[in-house]
Write a protein that holds these residues in place. Structure first.
Motif, mmCIF file in Angstrom:
data_model
loop_
_atom_site.group_PDB
_atom_site.id
_atom_site.type_symbol
_atom_site.label_atom_id
_atom_site.label_comp_id
_atom_site.label_asym_id
_atom_site.label_seq_id
_atom_site.Cartn_x
_atom_site.Cartn_y
_atom_site.Cartn_z
ATOM 1 N N UNK A 102 0.798 -1.231 0.000
ATOM 2 C CA UNK A 102 0.000 0.000 0.000
ATOM 3 C C UNK A 102 0.833 1.285 0.000
ATOM 4 N N UNK A 103 2.116 1.193 -0.301
ATOM 5 C CA UNK A 103 2.952 2.377 -0.280
ATOM 6 C C UNK A 103 2.581 3.342 -1.404
ATOM 7 N N UNK A 104 2.599 4.610 -1.077
ATOM 8 C CA UNK A 104 2.360 5.627 -2.098
ATOM 9 C C UNK A 104 3.540 5.690 -3.054
ATOM 10 N N UNK A 105 3.332 6.141 -4.294
ATOM 11 C CA UNK A 105 4.429 6.227 -5.265
ATOM 12 C C UNK A 105 5.395 7.365 -4.939
ATOM 13 N N UNK A 106 6.510 7.388 -5.651
ATOM 14 C CA UNK A 106 7.430 8.515 -5.610
ATOM 15 C C UNK A 106 7.052 9.512 -6.713
ATOM 16 N N UNK A 107 7.397 10.769 -6.495
ATOM 17 C CA UNK A 107 7.387 11.773 -7.562
ATOM 18 C C UNK A 107 8.828 11.845 -8.053
ATOM 19 N N UNK A 108 9.052 11.492 -9.316
ATOM 20 C CA UNK A 108 10.407 11.148 -9.737
ATOM 21 C C UNK A 108 10.843 11.796 -11.046
ATOM 22 N N UNK A 109 12.164 11.758 -11.251
ATOM 23 C CA UNK A 109 12.793 12.055 -12.532
ATOM 24 C C UNK A 109 13.540 10.805 -12.976
ATOM 25 N N UNK A 110 13.141 10.241 -14.123
ATOM 26 C CA UNK A 110 13.875 9.116 -14.689
ATOM 27 C C UNK A 110 15.026 9.655 -15.540
ATOM 28 N N UNK A 111 16.194 9.051 -15.397
ATOM 29 C CA UNK A 111 17.343 9.381 -16.238
ATOM 30 C C UNK A 111 17.528 8.231 -17.221
ATOM 31 N N UNK A 112 17.285 8.531 -18.497
ATOM 32 C CA UNK A 112 17.356 7.533 -19.568
ATOM 33 C C UNK A 112 18.608 7.804 -20.393
ATOM 34 N N UNK A 113 19.453 6.810 -20.553
ATOM 35 C CA UNK A 113 20.709 7.002 -21.269
ATOM 36 C C UNK A 113 20.493 7.035 -22.773
#
Length: 337
Positions: free
Chosen positions: A153-164
């Protein structure tokens, strides 16, 4: 590749210890065959960065809106690649920025705990997968904001994905200093800074309201970052832009400031030089667009990298101690003239 990483680590370690710039420290490791100092061109530290502004859509239930966001992101990625960028940076909410009232179990008239089952996760994943695949095709590093799902039941992160530029997610930054609403109802906070290197230039990531925390920007300076990528929806965009300039000048590194198109008229996306001046900004007409800048530590705008930043490091390391004196006129705070 491992040897090259180790070599860079040695140079950065010397620079941190002595207060020299990276280029100056490099000279102690790589002299030219003639014994002269190697020129900066022998170890180019320049990368072309594109910073984007895009519309923000706030309902993660809207499949068409999610797909349109993905389409616009990919269109700007293609434009960035055509303009020679090696890395493109997008704002918070580039795919979707779920509105608190849309997500609230008590909504739409009251804020309450978020019901993340309302999110169209398969569509969001499909758009991110298409973005990742395109990054590999274009050979373009891509930094894209998104909600990162955790185990219930954990809430998600607000994130930045780094894609190579190989089309792989190599790391992810999770917003740490969440707003009261975010941490109370929407997201789980992150725990650590994130850095990554592109062509010898080191980047760090910040997100959301973290513009208000100078210690996070100082932390990246201590991690020898050359540019901080800051993405936000811009609650107070003019104020945030001014703070971004201050953080760039105080830490003597570039700051990429990425916001939605709705703030284009007052505080468009752009890139700030290490001296605190804007190098380029997106158009103020509110259109999806890019500002493209070369981050070059040999440029005039980067004088602060070579001088101000090393001096601050030396001063913090105790350079003043040997110059301090014992004098009654110094100790007596009431002494006049």
């Amino acid at each position: 590749m491992t040897a090259r990483r180790n070599f860079k680590r040695q140079v950065r370690a010397r620079a941190a210890k002595t207060g020299e710039s990276y280029t100056s420290a490099l000279r102690h490791f790589r002299p030219t065959p003639s014994g002269d100092v190697m020129s900066e061109a022998g170890n180019p530290r320049s990368v072309r960065l594109a910073v984007a502004q895009t519309p923000v859509r706030e309902d993660p239930r809207d499949v068409d809106a999610l797909r349109e966001s993905g389409r616009q992101v990919r269109a700007l990625m293609r434009e960035a690649a055509a303009r020679g960028a090696r890395i493109v940076h997008f704002p918070e909410g580039a795919i979707c920025f779920p509105h608190m009232l849309v997500m609230s179990v008590d909504g739409p008239d009251a804020v309450g705990p978020a019901d993340w089952s309302r999110c169209q996760w398969p569509v969001l994943r499909a758009e991110l997968a298409a973005i990742t695949e395109l990054a590999g095709e274009l050979r373009l590093w891509t930094v894209i904001a998104s909600v990162h799902r955790l185990t219930e039941p954990n809430r998600p992160h607000n994130s930045l994905y780094v894609i190579s530029d190989r089309g792989e997610v190599v790391t992810r930054y999770d917003e740490r200093r969440l707003s009261n609403t975010k941490v109370s109802y929407l997201y789980s906070p992150g725990v650590s800074p994130v850095t990554f290197d592109v062509d010898g230039v080191r980047f760090g990531c910040l997100l959301g309201m973290e513009i208000h925390y100078p210690e996070l920007f100082a932390e990246y300076e201590s991690l020898d970052v050359d540019c901080v990528l800051f993405s936000t929806t811009g609650v107070s965009p003019g104020n945030a832009a001014a703070q971004a300039q201050g953080h760039a000048a105080v830490n003597s590194y570039w700051v990429s400031f990425s916001v939605p198109t709705r703030h284009g008229a007052t505080a468009p996306s752009g890139v700030i030089a290490p001296d605190g001046d804007w190098l380029d900004r997106c158009p103020a007409d509110g259109s999806p667009s890019l500002a493209v800048v070369d981050l070059d530590d040999g440029s005039e705008a980067a004088e602060a990298v070579a001088h101000a930043r090393p001096w601050r490091r030396r001063s913090r390391a105790g350079v003043y101690a040997e110059h301090q004196v014992t004098d009654p006129r110094s100790e007596d705070r009431t002494a006049a003239f």
